[in-house]
Design an enzyme around this catalytic site. Structure first.
Site, PDB file in Angstrom:
ATOM      1  N   ILE A  94       0.875  -1.185   0.000  1.00  4.31           N
ATOM      2  CA  ILE A  94       0.000   0.000   0.000  1.00  4.31           C
ATOM      3  C   ILE A  94       0.908   1.229   0.000  1.00  4.31           C
ATOM      4  O   ILE A  94       1.753   1.371   0.888  1.00  4.31           O
ATOM      5  CB  ILE A  94      -0.887   0.020   1.263  1.00  4.31           C
ATOM      6  CG1 ILE A  94      -1.706  -1.287   1.353  1.00  4.31           C
ATOM      7  CG2 ILE A  94      -1.808   1.231   1.256  1.00  4.31           C
ATOM      8  CD1 ILE A  94      -2.634  -1.524   0.190  1.00  4.31           C
ATOM      9  N   THR A 110      -4.979  -3.053 -10.511  1.00  3.80           N
ATOM     10  CA  THR A 110      -5.895  -4.122 -10.885  1.00  3.80           C
ATOM     11  C   THR A 110      -6.075  -5.032  -9.685  1.00  3.80           C
ATOM     12  O   THR A 110      -5.117  -5.369  -8.980  1.00  3.80           O
ATOM     13  CB  THR A 110      -5.388  -4.924 -12.109  1.00  3.80           C
ATOM     14  OG1 THR A 110      -6.337  -5.958 -12.373  1.00  3.80           O
ATOM     15  CG2 THR A 110      -4.017  -5.521 -11.917  1.00  3.80           C
ATOM     16  N   HIS A 111      -7.355  -5.358  -9.391  1.00  5.44           N
ATOM     17  CA  HIS A 111      -7.674  -6.153  -8.206  1.00  5.44           C
ATOM     18  C   HIS A 111      -8.512  -7.361  -8.638  1.00  5.44           C
ATOM     19  O   HIS A 111      -9.465  -7.199  -9.406  1.00  5.44           O
ATOM     20  CB  HIS A 111      -8.455  -5.291  -7.199  1.00  5.44           C
ATOM     21  CG  HIS A 111      -8.831  -6.019  -5.950  1.00  5.44           C
ATOM     22  ND1 HIS A 111      -7.900  -6.325  -4.971  1.00  5.44           N
ATOM     23  CD2 HIS A 111     -10.022  -6.529  -5.536  1.00  5.44           C
ATOM     24  CE1 HIS A 111      -8.508  -6.992  -4.004  1.00  5.44           C
ATOM     25  NE2 HIS A 111      -9.784  -7.135  -4.311  1.00  5.44           N
ATOM     26  N   ASP A 143      -6.571   5.432  -4.612  1.00  2.00           N
ATOM     27  CA  ASP A 143      -6.716   6.624  -3.749  1.00  2.00           C
ATOM     28  C   ASP A 143      -6.100   6.281  -2.393  1.00  2.00           C
ATOM     29  O   ASP A 143      -5.370   5.297  -2.266  1.00  2.00           O
ATOM     30  CB  ASP A 143      -8.186   7.070  -3.663  1.00  2.00           C
ATOM     31  CG  ASP A 143      -9.061   6.071  -2.927  1.00  2.00           C
ATOM     32  OD1 ASP A 143     -10.279   6.303  -2.867  1.00  2.00           O
ATOM     33  OD2 ASP A 143      -8.536   5.051  -2.424  1.00  2.00           O
ATOM     34  N   GLY A 145      -7.250   4.980   0.149  1.00  2.00           N
ATOM     35  CA  GLY A 145      -7.760   3.803   0.864  1.00  2.00           C
ATOM     36  C   GLY A 145      -7.138   2.537   0.291  1.00  2.00           C
ATOM     37  O   GLY A 145      -6.225   2.592  -0.528  1.00  2.00           O
ATOM     38  N   ASP A 147      -7.859  -0.322  -2.121  1.00  2.00           N
ATOM     39  CA  ASP A 147      -8.764  -0.788  -3.190  1.00  2.00           C
ATOM     40  C   ASP A 147     -10.086  -0.022  -3.196  1.00  2.00           C
ATOM     41  O   ASP A 147     -11.141  -0.590  -3.482  1.00  2.00           O
ATOM     42  CB  ASP A 147      -9.028  -2.295  -3.025  1.00  2.00           C
ATOM     43  CG  ASP A 147      -7.736  -3.102  -3.125  1.00  2.00           C
ATOM     44  OD1 ASP A 147      -7.647  -4.130  -2.426  1.00  2.00           O
ATOM     45  OD2 ASP A 147      -6.839  -2.697  -3.886  1.00  2.00           O
TER      46      ASP A 147
END
Ligand code: GRF
Length: 202
Positions: A94, A110-111, A143, A145, A147
């Site tokens: 992160i 990409t998640h 952003d 946060g 995901d």
């Protein structure tokens, strides 16, 4: 457009981007990968970059006194390549305030789940454990946060009764690689605006 891609593992999403650019040509695709960064050594993702002749860099959290110092060092390493767009393709860290200050609004992730469902490091496992009948993948802007940034595109993948995590993840990655190649090309060629939670591709 200049892309920097961040990886932490096998790099098959990176490979999909490398192949797409190789096949269509950087001009037609609208972008070239100018560097690949990682948070660890000895991963296939870095080997894929080296095989493609793309410069690489590694910034490990444990080499820095604080998380903030690592974040700033990662931002510096990325900035050195003057990217127009930064793509997290399986990057498992992160990023912090410094990185987002410099690349927010042009940092895409990409998640492997249909956000807002199943965010975090185990999206595939969590969807399976929950008993979801469909899951998928999400390409979104990053952003501050985890995901939670504005969604650009999603792809749906059915969950099969016999699925285990790796089988489901492999099926998701087939969709994810195509989605990422399509989205990155569109953002690079067409330009875009982020309006609240909406992403408008020109
Ligand atoms: C991708 O499914 C990504 O969404 C997730 O980890 C996987 C990375 O795969 N965070 P690869 O390294 O691109 O093969």
């Amino acid at each position: 457009k200049r892309l920097v891609v961040l990886v932490s593992g096998s790099g098959t999403n990176l490979q999909a981007l490398l192949d797409a650019i190789d096949e269509t040509g950087a001009e037609a695709y609208g972008a070239e990968i100018v560097a690949v960064g990682a948070d660890r050594d000895d991963i296939e993702g870095l080997a894929r970059a080296e095989r493609a002749g793309v410069p690489t860099f590694v910034r490990k959290v444990k080499d820095y006194g604080t998380r903030e110092e690592w974040d700033a060092a990662l931002a510096e390493a990325v900035a050195a390549h003057e990217p127009d767009l930064v793509v997290s393709a399986g990057f498992m860290k992160i990023v912090g305030k410094e990185f987002l200050a410099r690349f927010g609004g042009r940092f895409v992730n990409t998640h492997p789940a249909l956000l807002p469902s199943f965010p975090g490091a185990h999206g595939v496992r969590d969807a399976l454990a929950y008993g979801a009948k469909v899951t998928g993948c999400t390409v979104h802007f990053v952003d501050d946060g985890v995901d939670t940034g504005p969604i650009i595109a999603q792809g749906v993948v059915e969950v099969r009764d016999e699925d285990d995590e790796s089988a489901l993840h492999e099926r998701i990655k087939e969709v994810e690689r195509r989605l990422l190649v399509e989205v990155v090309g569109l953002l690079a060629r067409n330009g875009y605006r982020i309006e609240g939670r909406k992403v408008v591709i020109q």
